[in-house]
Design an enzyme around this catalytic site. Structure first.
Site, PDB file in Angstrom:
ATOM      1  N   GLU A 171      15.129 -88.797  83.617  1.00 34.95           N
ATOM      2  CA  GLU A 171      15.997 -87.716  84.094  1.00 34.95           C
ATOM      3  C   GLU A 171      17.451 -88.129  83.957  1.00 34.95           C
ATOM      4  O   GLU A 171      17.856 -89.168  84.441  1.00 34.95           O
ATOM      5  CB  GLU A 171      15.674 -87.365  85.559  1.00 34.95           C
ATOM      6  CG  GLU A 171      16.531 -86.253  86.140  1.00 34.95           C
ATOM      7  CD  GLU A 171      16.544 -84.980  85.288  1.00 34.95           C
ATOM      8  OE1 GLU A 171      15.480 -84.381  85.090  1.00 34.95           O
ATOM      9  OE2 GLU A 171      17.636 -84.591  84.813  1.00 34.95           O
ATOM     10  N   ASP A 218      20.005 -86.107  84.863  1.00 34.50           N
ATOM     11  CA  ASP A 218      20.848 -85.465  85.874  1.00 34.50           C
ATOM     12  C   ASP A 218      20.200 -85.700  87.239  1.00 34.50           C
ATOM     13  O   ASP A 218      20.163 -86.822  87.722  1.00 34.50           O
ATOM     14  CB  ASP A 218      20.956 -83.970  85.532  1.00 34.50           C
ATOM     15  CG  ASP A 218      21.918 -83.220  86.427  1.00 34.50           C
ATOM     16  OD1 ASP A 218      22.770 -83.889  87.043  1.00 34.50           O
ATOM     17  OD2 ASP A 218      21.806 -81.991  86.517  1.00 34.50           O
ATOM     18  N   VAL A 258      16.756 -85.018  89.826  1.00 33.71           N
ATOM     19  CA  VAL A 258      15.356 -84.609  89.850  1.00 33.71           C
ATOM     20  C   VAL A 258      15.274 -83.170  90.362  1.00 33.71           C
ATOM     21  O   VAL A 258      16.008 -82.777  91.261  1.00 33.71           O
ATOM     22  CB  VAL A 258      14.545 -85.563  90.757  1.00 33.71           C
ATOM     23  CG1 VAL A 258      13.146 -85.016  91.000  1.00 33.71           C
ATOM     24  CG2 VAL A 258      14.481 -86.951  90.130  1.00 33.71           C
ATOM     25  N   GLY A 284      15.583 -80.440  88.326  1.00 35.20           N
ATOM     26  CA  GLY A 284      16.008 -79.544  87.247  1.00 35.20           C
ATOM     27  C   GLY A 284      16.660 -78.273  87.742  1.00 35.20           C
ATOM     28  O   GLY A 284      17.156 -78.190  88.859  1.00 35.20           O
ATOM     29  N   SER A 330      16.699 -75.682  80.380  1.00 37.49           N
ATOM     30  CA  SER A 330      17.699 -74.771  79.821  1.00 37.49           C
ATOM     31  C   SER A 330      18.959 -74.772  80.675  1.00 37.49           C
ATOM     32  O   SER A 330      18.979 -75.295  81.783  1.00 37.49           O
ATOM     33  CB  SER A 330      17.130 -73.349  79.765  1.00 37.49           C
ATOM     34  OG  SER A 330      16.814 -72.919  81.065  1.00 37.49           O
ATOM     35  N   SER A 372      21.196 -57.341  83.564  1.00 35.80           N
ATOM     36  CA  SER A 372      20.515 -56.791  84.737  1.00 35.80           C
ATOM     37  C   SER A 372      19.040 -57.161  84.744  1.00 35.80           C
ATOM     38  O   SER A 372      18.199 -56.390  85.161  1.00 35.80           O
ATOM     39  CB  SER A 372      20.687 -55.273  84.794  1.00 35.80           C
ATOM     40  OG  SER A 372      20.050 -54.675  83.679  1.00 35.80           O
ATOM     41  N   ILE A 378      17.596 -62.283  87.148  1.00 36.38           N
ATOM     42  CA  ILE A 378      18.654 -63.099  87.751  1.00 36.38           C
ATOM     43  C   ILE A 378      19.766 -62.185  88.270  1.00 36.38           C
ATOM     44  O   ILE A 378      20.202 -62.278  89.418  1.00 36.38           O
ATOM     45  CB  ILE A 378      19.236 -64.119  86.737  1.00 36.38           C
ATOM     46  CG1 ILE A 378      18.155 -65.063  86.234  1.00 36.38           C
ATOM     47  CG2 ILE A 378      20.384 -64.904  87.365  1.00 36.38           C
ATOM     48  CD1 ILE A 378      18.627 -66.057  85.175  1.00 36.38           C
ATOM     49  N   ALA A 383       9.633 -71.483  86.025  1.00 36.82           N
ATOM     50  CA  ALA A 383       9.335 -72.830  86.491  1.00 36.82           C
ATOM     51  C   ALA A 383       7.840 -73.086  86.530  1.00 36.82           C
ATOM     52  O   ALA A 383       7.351 -74.109  86.046  1.00 36.82           O
ATOM     53  CB  ALA A 383       9.944 -73.033  87.879  1.00 36.82           C
ATOM     54  N   HIS A 425      -7.848 -56.708 107.698  1.00 38.97           N
ATOM     55  CA  HIS A 425      -7.138 -55.488 108.081  1.00 38.97           C
ATOM     56  C   HIS A 425      -6.402 -55.728 109.379  1.00 38.97           C
ATOM     57  O   HIS A 425      -6.959 -56.309 110.293  1.00 38.97           O
ATOM     58  CB  HIS A 425      -8.126 -54.336 108.268  1.00 38.97           C
ATOM     59  CG  HIS A 425      -7.465 -53.079 108.745  1.00 38.97           C
ATOM     60  ND1 HIS A 425      -6.714 -52.289 107.899  1.00 38.97           N
ATOM     61  CD2 HIS A 425      -7.407 -52.525 109.970  1.00 38.97           C
ATOM     62  CE1 HIS A 425      -6.234 -51.262 108.598  1.00 38.97           C
ATOM     63  NE2 HIS A 425      -6.635 -51.388 109.852  1.00 38.97           N
TER      64      HIS A 425
END
Lengths: 569, 472
Positions: A112, A114, A116, A118, A226, A262, A265, A411, A539
């Site tokens: 990794e 950056d 852990v 992501g 990404s 739109s 996200i 994910a 129910h």
């Protein structure tokens, strides 16, 4: 599949599992701690990864002690390499693959560069859920009629922006911690730095300087994910022109924000911003907002999520140029017609959020060393995630999962793909059915879907010559939804009346994201409507919306019962 | 749904007359019946349940021009119970859709036209264009869009012309030109402002923007609407008139707004009522002390005065009565205290209903809610026209005493002055400083006599001078 109960009941599979470890090392006493960690990690990071797998191997339901895997991992690689499996990228996809690899007895490392977790954990699904949790409550408290209908009196609801932001940030760190701990506890080596592939089964990691270390691995999974896609002409300053990365920090709540894109996200952020008092303008390149959803669901969602809120939209336009606010001037957005490219209008807003999609992150991965050419940035793979090089041949022992391959940028899809790859490298032919992977948009109320949309199903039906039927149920008829005063919503089932196969399910309504799994599991397991309609639902619960949906579907029972085959995509 | 009622009244014959009078835009459109010849049939909003009075069009299954077979689904309608498919009773062509998706229509009203043959589609469409178009606003859960109250209800409280003049300075004269709007060619308005303008039928052009960079925001639209001049009640002029800046141009003659016309009418009407006035001075030290104590709990002076008045009215029902026909007393069963509030371009009297029964904390909350709604012009008719006794308070401007005009339809109004320290001689021969407040009640002498008011004021004085009962 990973519930505490099934773990505690599990025993090494009697079926040939090709795991020598299981034979030599009888299951040691189980530690609840491991179960707990395992569950937490899955629950948080990839809520549905495990359930959305379509397992074709015979041992799909067997359970294994995580400890077996840990012992295996500690023994070292049995293959003569430094590791059995090295995963580049510790996002949700890499994490899911790593945990499953350990379970399968592979010596595993994860690289990794950056943090852990992501995108999902640090800059995506997780912090956005924290903000949406706040926006949902704000929305409810601000809705005077809603409160009054319960007989509740609430004084003016307000919020503290910094504390809202802190909640999102704290949640991300907590989940990140859980993920890291779960991997450490299972014996996954976490290697810090950027991973670069040097050749088949060989890679290096580090800061990209002379201190880089070279390691070998029997199999390599690329799971680099990404980054937000910023179309050219748009200048992101991180303050007034932002991407989801910045927006999740909630550094300010603009009076008026334009959201470019739109999709889900953009839609989720519109929910957050309007609840916090902003007005929103959507800029959408396609002819209607909310593309990608089933049209009927999209229409209903627009009626509930857009029309009554402080939102307007421009469709069929590109934002060709966006200039951040400076020198007292507002953010300027130049719109051009999506088809003719002619200038249309200039918007002046307080902020712009770029939610046009995500671009694969494959920089520095060393793909050139193995003659792989990306397609629009994505790493080309087959249905088993095997990487294909420029000559159309498989790169041996190299796989790519998640956003980097662009099959399904979710994910839990990445995690499911990772688990599928691990199944393959441990000798089980396995193909993931992407049509069984659910997706959700966490607006208020939520939208969820699995399988095909109605137009997709009709197209497929025409091509393959079968009939398509549709049934719908309304949340208005559901006791629990009415008790919550949340009767707005519908569920829609798209199916084959000839054999009862579920082609797609779309839900818009209270807790839709949690409700979809009954449908996605059914698709994954190949359960047919005539069978699932006898399943019993408590129910009164929201799940009865689906119960009613299955019961109202009409299947011509004369047709022979066939189990659908896995569909590679 | 009540909102959609208001916006789409063309199709709401069931709306009470009080509602129908003051609709926004839709109401002023000429209501022409559909004159449909034999071959063109109307599709009505069906009654899908016994309790259904109106339905919302969820979606049109068919589009204009589509062929319909008898029994085929044409439209999905949302009733008070569920969404239902509505089938056609005839073969033909869906010629014209009159009520669009997302809009509501009353049961029995025409929602579309059905032509028997293809040739008749054009004819049907021409019928449609001559028929009233439904308001274009979306009805979907529009709880945040305020309603239009252009007209005052008949019992207009016109207690204090002074109040109106205080507020008239508030609206500033400004330039409609957005600094970056290409010399005014383009309107920069926020999404909600645009939505509001569309719903309320206000033209954004020429509205003075008060937002960042001169952008038009929601409150500008509301302000413009308040300043709308709808002379003669014609909606056609609405949009054009909005553009008028609300500042005063010297030497010009400015016609009344609808609200001002209503005030004028009521003032003249009040001359037909024989009124008289009785004044009284209260000592408010105890009330002020109580107010200080419970202010932090959100209690306002207005609520305290309304509560005190209501409690006094309980003991003097005649002061809460009115004379409707010149022949009888109408004793009101509820004590609803109306309080005059100055708003842009006029005044309105939000009503604290059953003020005698509601505790002071709830009453204060209710008051705040009413004021907010009044400012946003969202008051429902019963929230401003159900008063049985009116309070008008100019004390906050330092006015020590004034005289109010009795709103027609009620029996009495009390003008409240400022609470100020005064040097008072007491019966035991001492001189002391006390806080005092003067009130002046105007009443209809046909039903309320001098002794009634005197007794009422005495009771009220007792309550105000020993105000602990107010918090019970």
């Amino acid at each position: 599949m990973h519930s505490a109960i099934s773990l505690s009941l599990s025993s090494p599979s009697p079926i040939a599992r090709s795991s020598a470890v299981n034979d030599t090392c009888p299951s040691p006493p189980r530690s609840l701690r491991f179960c707990g960690l395992r569950r937490e990690a899955f629950g948080a990071g990839a809520s549905s990864a495990a359930t959305s797998l379509r397992l074709t191997s015979s041992d799909s339901r067997s359970q294994h002690s995580n400890l077996n895997g840990v012992f295996a991992a500690l023994k070292g690689s049995s293959s003569g390499f430094d590791y059995d499996l090295v995963i580049i990228g510790a996002g949700v996809g890499g994490h899911g693959a790593a945990l499953h690899a350990v379970e399968k007895g592979l010596k595993t490392a994860i690289i990794e560069g950056d943090v852990v977790g992501g995108t999902c954990v640090n800059r995506g699904c997780v912090p956005s859920k924290a903000l949406l949790a706040v926006s949902g409550r704000m929305r409810e408290l601000q809705n005077e009629q809603h409160m009054k209908s319960f007989g509740l009196q609430v004084a003016a609801a307000g919020y503290d922006r910094q504390k809202v932001a802190d909640h999102a940030n704290n949640l991300a760190s907590k989940i990140r911690g859980n993920l890291t701990n779960s991997m450490k506890a299972l014996g996954v080596d976490i290697l810090t730095g950027f991973g670069t592939i040097l050749g088949p089964q060989k890679l290096k990691f580090g800061k990209g300087d002379s201190g880089d270390k070279i390691i070998t691995a029997k199999d390599i999974i690329v799971a680099t994910g990404s980054v937000p896609l910023v179309p050219k002409g748009i200048e992101v300053d991180g303050k007034t022109v932002i991407t989801s990365d910045h927006a999740l920090k909630l550094e300010f709540v603009p009076q008026w924000i334009a959201i470019v894109g739109s999709g889900y996200i953009g839609l989720e952020f519109s929910d957050v911003y309007t609840a916090l008092g902003s007005e929103v303008t959507f800029v959408e390149a396609l002819d209607q907002i909310m593309p990608g959803f089933d049209p009927e669901i999209g229409k209903l969602a627009q009626r509930v999520l857009v029309n009554p809120r402080k939102i307007d939209s421009y469709t069929g336009v590109f934002a060709s140029k966006i200039t951040p606010a400076k020198d007292g001037k507002p953010v300027q957005i130049e719109l051009i017609d999506a088809k003719t490219k002619e200038p249309k209008e200039t918007l002046e807003v307080d902020a712009a959020l770029i939610a046009t999609g995500r671009a694969p992150f494959t920089k520095g991965l060393g793909l050139e060393n193995i003659n792989v050419q990306t397609q629009r940035g994505f790493v080309p793979v087959d249905e088993r995630m095997r990487v294909i090089d420029a000559n159309g041949k498989f790169v041996p022992h190299l796989y790519c999962i998640g956003d980097a391959n662009g099959k399904m940028m979710l994910a839990h899809a990445a995690s499911a793909q990772g688990i599928s790859v691990v199944e393959q490298v441990t000798g089980n032919a396995h193909v993931l059915n992407h049509l069984s992977i659910p997706a959700a948009c966490f607006t208020h109320p939520e939208i969820s879907m699995v399988g095909l949309t109605e137009p997709q199903a009709r197209e497929k039906a025409e091509k393959e010559g079968f009939e398509v039927s549709i049934v719908k149920t309304s949340f208005k008829a559901n006791t629990k939804a009415l008790a919550e005063n949340e009767g707005e919503g519908m569920a829609k089932l798209i199916y084959r009346p000839d054999n009862g196969e579920i082609l797609g399910v779309h839900i818009f309504g209270l807790h839709a994201a949690d409700l979809i799994h009954e449908a996605s599991n059914a698709i994954a397991m190949g359960t047919l409507i005539q069978d699932i309609k006898f399943a019993v639902h408590a129910h009164p619960t929201l799940s009865e919306v689906l119960d009613e949906l299955f019961k109202s579907a009409k299947v011509k029972l004369t047709a022979p019962k066939t189990v659908a085959q896995a569909v590679p995509v | 749904m009540s909102h959609s009622h208001l916006l789409h009244t063309t199709f709401v014959p069931t709306a009470p007359p009080s509602l129908r009078r003051r609709l926004g835009v839709g109401a002023h459109l000429p209501r022409k019946p559909h004159l449909i010849q034999s071959k063109i049939r109307e599709i009505f909003m069906p009654a899908l349940s016994s309790t259904m009075t109106e339905g919302k069009i969820v979606s049109w299954v068919k589009s204009e021009g589509d062929k319909l077979a008898k029994g085929e689904s044409v439209v999905v309608v949302e009733s008070d119970k569920a969404d239902m498919d509505v089938e056609s009773f005839y073969d033909g062509y869906l010629a014209a859709i009159i009520v669009d998706e997302g809009l509501s229509a009353a049961v029995g009203s025409t929602i579309a036209l059905l032509a028997e043959t293809e040739e008749e589609i054009a004819l049907a469409q021409s019928k449609k264009s001559s028929s009233p178009a439904p308001a274009s606003a979306s009805a979907a859960g529009g709880n945040d869009a305020p309603m239009v109250l252009e007209e005052m209800p008949s019992p207009v409280p016109a207690a204090a012309p002074a109040v109106a003049s205080v507020s008239s300075n508030a609206s500033a004269v400004g330039s409609a030109v957005h600094p970056a709007s290409e010399g005014g060619k383009r309107v920069v308005a926020s999404p909600y402002a645009k939505k509001l303008a569309k719903d309320l039928g206000v033209d954004l052009k020429g509205i003075v923007g008060s937002g960042p960079n001169g952008r038009v925001v929601a409150k500008d639209v509301e302000a413009a609407l308040a300043a709308v001049n709808v002379g003669g009640g014609s909606a056609a002029t609405t949009a054009a008139e909005v553009a008028k800046p609300s500042g005063v141009e010297l030497g010009s003659v400015v016609p009344f707004t609808t609200m001002q016309s209503a005030v004028s009418r009521n003032m003249v009407e009040s001359l037909a009522v024989p009124t008289f006035r009785v004044g009284y001075t209260f000592t408010t030290d105890a009330l002020d002390a109580l107010y200080k104590k419970i202010k932090s709990k959100g209690v306002t002076m207005t609520a305290l005065l309304a509560k005190a008045t209501a409690l006094a009215l309980v003991q003097h029902p005649v002061v809460n009565s009115s004379c409707r026909d010149g022949k009888s007393f109408t004793y009101n069963s509820h004590i609803n205290v109306a309080v005059a509030v100055a708003i842009d371009g006029g005044l309105i009297t939000p009503v604290l209903q059953d003020a005698d029964k509601i505790d002071i904390y709830s009453l204060s909350r209710k008051w705040k809610e009413l004021v907010d709604k009044a400012r946003a012009k969202q008051l429902q008719p019963q929230e401003y026209n159900s008063g049985t006794f009116t309070l008008s308070n100019l004390g906050m401007f330092g006015v020590d005493r004034f005289d109010a005009i009795l709103p027609p339809g009620t029996g009495a109004i009390m003008a409240v002055g400022a609470s100020e320290p005064a040097l008072v001689g007491t019966k035991d021969g001492r001189i002391g400083l006390k806080t005092q407040m003067q009130v002046n009640v105007t009443a209809d002498h046909r039903v309320i006599y001098g002794a009634d008011l005197a007794a009422f004021l005495q009771t009220l004085a007792k309550i105000i001078e020993d105000p602990n009962d107010l918090t019970l």
